[in-house]
Scaffold this motif. Structure first.
Motif, PDB file in Angstrom:
ATOM      1  N   ASP A 162       0.905  -1.421   0.028  1.00  0.00           N
ATOM      2  CA  ASP A 162      -0.086   0.015   0.017  1.00  0.00           C
ATOM      3  C   ASP A 162       0.862   1.488   0.077  1.00  0.00           C
ATOM      4  N   GLU A 165       2.247   2.945  -3.034  1.00  0.00           N
ATOM      5  CA  GLU A 165       1.407   3.613  -3.772  1.00  0.00           C
ATOM      6  C   GLU A 165       1.573   5.079  -3.352  1.00  0.00           C
ATOM      7  N   THR A 201       9.139   6.678  -2.986  1.00  0.00           N
ATOM      8  CA  THR A 201       8.053   7.232  -3.374  1.00  0.00           C
ATOM      9  C   THR A 201       7.934   8.742  -3.266  1.00  0.00           C
TER      10      THR A 201
END
Ligand SMILES: Cc1ncc(COP(=O)(O)O)c(C=O)c1O
Length: 393
Positions: A162, A165, A201
């Motif tokens: 998760d 993302e 990220t």
């Protein structure tokens, strides 16, 4: 105008506290409210807090305003407590704020100033105020999977999936130690992997540190967040002094933002100070001063750590005693995972109907999802709790 106000539901924990107070049964058991309790059921004042307060009472000469960001000595003492030497102090922006909740609010507001469209990632489940505050500032909330109810531990692969993302401009809220409500913590390798994924990220970590010392030890409980501070260009920490100094009502807390460079830290500092100015102006000082005395005096610091150590041991031994009593009462090791978890809370996954039966028939009070405060247990009430579960499960 006030007649146009939307009706807000009362906080479920506050509502439960009211029902508990109105309950006249002598054998009622409060496992709901989120404060430490000793073996006598009281939330004691730390002896180190009393000692520091006496010192302040005898020596303090003014109660004039402190700076908008709080007392520099409190900054230095808490910065050292939280970060040690993991990051250059010049890269840290910091302000004192009224309580850990406020630290989260100010830091999320700061993030929104920089990234108005950013999402807030919150563990599923988490302390309800994470979502409450995020909603109040109008930020989109995304949940990352965190807890495996089958094993009672962190569902780390799902969490990593998760979080991969997440994007630059997002904030990921993590719990430093003693995850509330699950009691399931990341180990150091997992913190390292979180640093990897956030490094990739570009999302910003916000570590909520409300229970340092309740897990494995004051410094041991900072190791995870220090890994992020060491490895990531930026991150934030909300430090609450409510539980760790037992100064719940004094509103002792710090908001820290670690920036990529000292120059950016100065901009973040100005942002945090202006948020203080706009929201409440000056932060409270009494509790901060008490905490500073404790953290900077070697003898008091050692005694404070000893006090926290005793609390930690009591919680751990309550966990073991409850697991033992439940094994006997239920004839199953269904709740064995509770002994592996840390901090005040664990969840038993009870639905509302079961929680109501436990409360109405047995006087056992727990909050949503069967969150149980381990410090509410005593040698006397553990057999009663086990018998109540055995009768209702
Ligand atoms: C996970 C977590 N974060 C932050 C807080 C903030 O506490 P306070 O605002 O009382 O400092 C709490 C208190 O219950 C908490 O459980």
């Amino acid at each position: 105008m006030l007649n146009a106000l939307p009706i807000r539901d009362p906080d479920p924990i506050i509502r439960l506290m009211q029902i508990y107070q109105a309950d006249t049964r002598a054998n009622k058991i409060d496992l709901g409210v989120g404060v430490y309790r000793d073996a006598f059921g009281t939330t004691p004042i730390f002896r180190t807090v009393k000692a520091a307060e006496e010192l302040i009472l005898a020596t303090q000469e003014t109660k004039s305003y402190v700076g908008l960001g709080g007392d520099p000595a409190f900054h230095a003492a808490t910065r050292d407590l939280v970060f040690g030497s993991s990051v250059d102090a010049e890269r840290i922006a910091a302000v004192a704020v009224p309580g850990g909740s406020s630290a989260i609010r100010q830091l999320l507001d700061l993030a929104r100033m920089a990234s108005p469209m950013g999402r807030i990632w919150i563990s599923d489940p988490s302390w309800p105020n994470h979502a409450g505050i995020s909603e109040a500032i109008g930020a989109p909330i995304w949940r990352y999977r965190y807890y495996d109810r089958e094993t009672g531990s962190v569902d780390f692969d799902a969490m990593m999936d998760d979080l991969s993302e997440s994007s630059p401009g997002d904030v990921v809220i993590l719990h430093a130690s003693c995850h509330n409500p699950t009691g399931a913590d990341l180990d150091l390798d997992q913190w390292d992997a979180v640093a990897d994924v956030l490094g990739q990220t570009g999302a910003m970590a916000l570590v909520d540190a409300a229970y340092l010392g309740f897990g494995q030890g004051v410094i041991a409980d900072t190791e995870g967040l220090r890994t992020l501070a060491e490895r990531l260009p930026q991150m934030m920490v909300a430090l609450s002094g409510s539980k760790i100094f037992g100064m719940y009502r004094e509103r002792v807390a710090m908001a820290f933002a670690v920036a990529e460079t000292p120059k950016i830290a100065r901009v973040a500092q100005a942002g945090l100070v202006s948020l203080n100015r706009l929201n409440f102006a000056f932060p409270p000082d009494h509790g901060a001063r008490v905490a500073t005395e404790i953290l900077t005096d070697a003898e008091m610091r050692a005694d404070w750590e000893a006090e926290l150590g005793d609390m930690r041991k009591r919680i751990a031994s309550n966990r073991i005693a409850l697991v033992g009593a439940l094994e006997i009462a239920l004839g199953s090791d269904r709740f064995a995972y509770l002994a592996e978890q840390r901090g005040l809370f664990s969840i038993l996954g009870f639905d509302d109907a079961l929680l109501n039966r436990l409360r109405e028939t047995h006087g056992v009070y727990m909050v949503e999802d069967g969150r149980l405060n381990m410090a509410g247990l005593t040698d006397e009430n553990i057999p009663l709790v086990a018998a109540a579960f055995a009768a209702e499960l």
